[in-house]
Design a protein around this motif. Structure first.
Motif, PDB file in Angstrom:
ATOM      1  N   ALA A   1       0.825  -1.209   0.000  1.00 46.26           N
ATOM      2  CA  ALA A   1       0.000   0.000   0.000  1.00 46.26           C
ATOM      3  C   ALA A   1       0.861   1.262   0.000  1.00 46.26           C
ATOM      4  O   ALA A   1       0.468   2.292  -0.563  1.00 46.26           O
ATOM      5  CB  ALA A   1      -0.919  -0.004   1.219  1.00 46.26           C
ATOM      6  N   ASP A   2       2.051   1.168   0.636  1.00 41.84           N
ATOM      7  CA  ASP A   2       2.937   2.342   0.738  1.00 41.84           C
ATOM      8  C   ASP A   2       4.387   1.863   0.696  1.00 41.84           C
ATOM      9  O   ASP A   2       5.067   1.789   1.724  1.00 41.84           O
ATOM     10  CB  ASP A   2       2.648   3.088   2.042  1.00 41.84           C
ATOM     11  CG  ASP A   2       3.410   4.404   2.147  1.00 41.84           C
ATOM     12  OD1 ASP A   2       4.116   4.753   1.178  1.00 41.84           O
ATOM     13  OD2 ASP A   2       3.300   5.070   3.200  1.00 41.84           O
ATOM     14  N   PRO A   3       4.901   1.508  -0.507  1.00 46.92           N
ATOM     15  CA  PRO A   3       6.244   0.930  -0.641  1.00 46.92           C
ATOM     16  C   PRO A   3       7.382   1.836  -0.175  1.00 46.92           C
ATOM     17  O   PRO A   3       8.485   1.352   0.111  1.00 46.92           O
ATOM     18  CB  PRO A   3       6.360   0.656  -2.146  1.00 46.92           C
ATOM     19  CG  PRO A   3       4.958   0.628  -2.654  1.00 46.92           C
ATOM     20  CD  PRO A   3       4.213   1.600  -1.805  1.00 46.92           C
ATOM     21  N   GLY A   4       7.132   3.135  -0.083  1.00 45.18           N
ATOM     22  CA  GLY A   4       8.184   4.053   0.321  1.00 45.18           C
ATOM     23  C   GLY A   4       8.259   4.278   1.823  1.00 45.18           C
ATOM     24  O   GLY A   4       9.174   4.953   2.312  1.00 45.18           O
ATOM     25  N   ASN A   5       7.332   3.721   2.563  1.00 50.88           N
ATOM     26  CA  ASN A   5       7.289   3.901   4.012  1.00 50.88           C
ATOM     27  C   ASN A   5       8.357   3.019   4.668  1.00 50.88           C
ATOM     28  O   ASN A   5       8.286   1.793   4.617  1.00 50.88           O
ATOM     29  CB  ASN A   5       5.895   3.521   4.517  1.00 50.88           C
ATOM     30  CG  ASN A   5       5.687   3.874   5.977  1.00 50.88           C
ATOM     31  OD1 ASN A   5       6.517   3.562   6.821  1.00 50.88           O
ATOM     32  ND2 ASN A   5       4.558   4.506   6.269  1.00 50.88           N
ATOM     33  N   GLN A   6       9.368   3.667   5.279  1.00 42.75           N
ATOM     34  CA  GLN A   6      10.483   2.929   5.866  1.00 42.75           C
ATOM     35  C   GLN A   6      10.044   2.007   7.010  1.00 42.75           C
ATOM     36  O   GLN A   6      10.579   0.908   7.183  1.00 42.75           O
ATOM     37  CB  GLN A   6      11.547   3.910   6.378  1.00 42.75           C
ATOM     38  CG  GLN A   6      12.303   4.627   5.278  1.00 42.75           C
ATOM     39  CD  GLN A   6      13.056   3.658   4.379  1.00 42.75           C
ATOM     40  OE1 GLN A   6      13.765   2.775   4.860  1.00 42.75           O
ATOM     41  NE2 GLN A   6      12.893   3.814   3.070  1.00 42.75           N
ATOM     42  N   GLU A   7       9.061   2.448   7.779  1.00 38.60           N
ATOM     43  CA  GLU A   7       8.572   1.607   8.873  1.00 38.60           C
ATOM     44  C   GLU A   7       7.964   0.322   8.327  1.00 38.60           C
ATOM     45  O   GLU A   7       8.212  -0.770   8.854  1.00 38.60           O
ATOM     46  CB  GLU A   7       7.520   2.363   9.686  1.00 38.60           C
ATOM     47  CG  GLU A   7       6.953   1.539  10.847  1.00 38.60           C
ATOM     48  CD  GLU A   7       5.860   2.273  11.604  1.00 38.60           C
ATOM     49  OE1 GLU A   7       5.260   1.649  12.500  1.00 38.60           O
ATOM     50  OE2 GLU A   7       5.600   3.455  11.294  1.00 38.60           O
TER      51      GLU A   7
END
Length: 211
Positions: free
Chosen positions: A172-178
């Motif tokens: 859903a959010d591939p750039g989210n480091q967490e």
């Protein structure tokens, strides 16, 4: 151990008769000793057996029993229910140490299952599954569900849940480091227990992407 196994089999499979015997025994003791408080002990033991009789039996057999296998030969649905599900009565054969088999029986409400948890899981009919018993009284057995084929599949499925949760977040959010770190950690934990090529490839792709 053999005598204890016989007692636990009786108390876990014949709850009503156990209550009757407890009140007869403690009632007689109360008459002879004039200590009527002994009837309270009979009441407490009766309630304890209803709540945890099969759990005590499962713990005892797993701790002191000898491992073997069993096969369910009959699975009959009854008209009685437990938690809105029909209670089943089972017949099975247990493999003794000499390789021969002995018959036994149990139901959804009397089966001894290890590990002890708030769930009743019975292996499929006709498929061998691991059990433990005290030699000499093989009919009293504990089902080692997590070591059965079905149990292993269920455990693997449960281990996959954190991975799939982390995957959905990541996609859903591939750039989210967490989310990336959580997905990576979940894959690593899963692969410590299961050597799954698909999941290893996912981890490799994720690690290469993060550089």
């Amino acid at each position: 151990m053999l005598f204890i196994s016989k007692i636990l089999f009786f108390t876990s499979h014949h709850g009503f008769l156990t209550v009757v015997f407890l009140f007869i025994i403690f009632g007689a003791l109360s008459v002879f000793t004039k200590k009527w408080g002994l009837l309270i002990i009979a009441f407490i033991l009766s309630i304890g057996n209803v709540i945890g009789g099969q759990f005590l039996n499962a713990w005892f057999l797993n701790t002191y029993g000898t491992e073997s296998t069993a096969i369910i030969t009959s699975d009959a649905e009854t008209s009685s229910t437990l938690n809105e599900r029909y209670i089943h009565e089972y017949e099975a054969i247990v493999r003794k140490q000499d390789g021969s088999y002995v018959k036994t029986f149990f139901s959804t409400t009397t089966a001894a299952i290890y590990p002890i948890e708030n769930a009743i899981r019975i292996p499929q009919k006709e498929k061998p599954f691991p059990v433990k018993f005290i030699p000499g009284y093989e009919k009293n057995m504990v089902i080692l569900y997590n070591r059965s084929d079905e149990g292993k599949m269920l455990l693997k499925y449960e281990k996959r849940k954190p991975v799939e949760k982390a995957r959905i977040q990541y996609e859903a959010d591939p750039g989210n480091q967490e989310f990336i770190h959580e997905y990576q950690s979940a894959l690593q934990n899963y692969l410590k227990e299961y050597d799954d090529p698909e999941y290893r490839e996912r981890l490799n792709q994720l690690e290469n992407r993060s550089f």
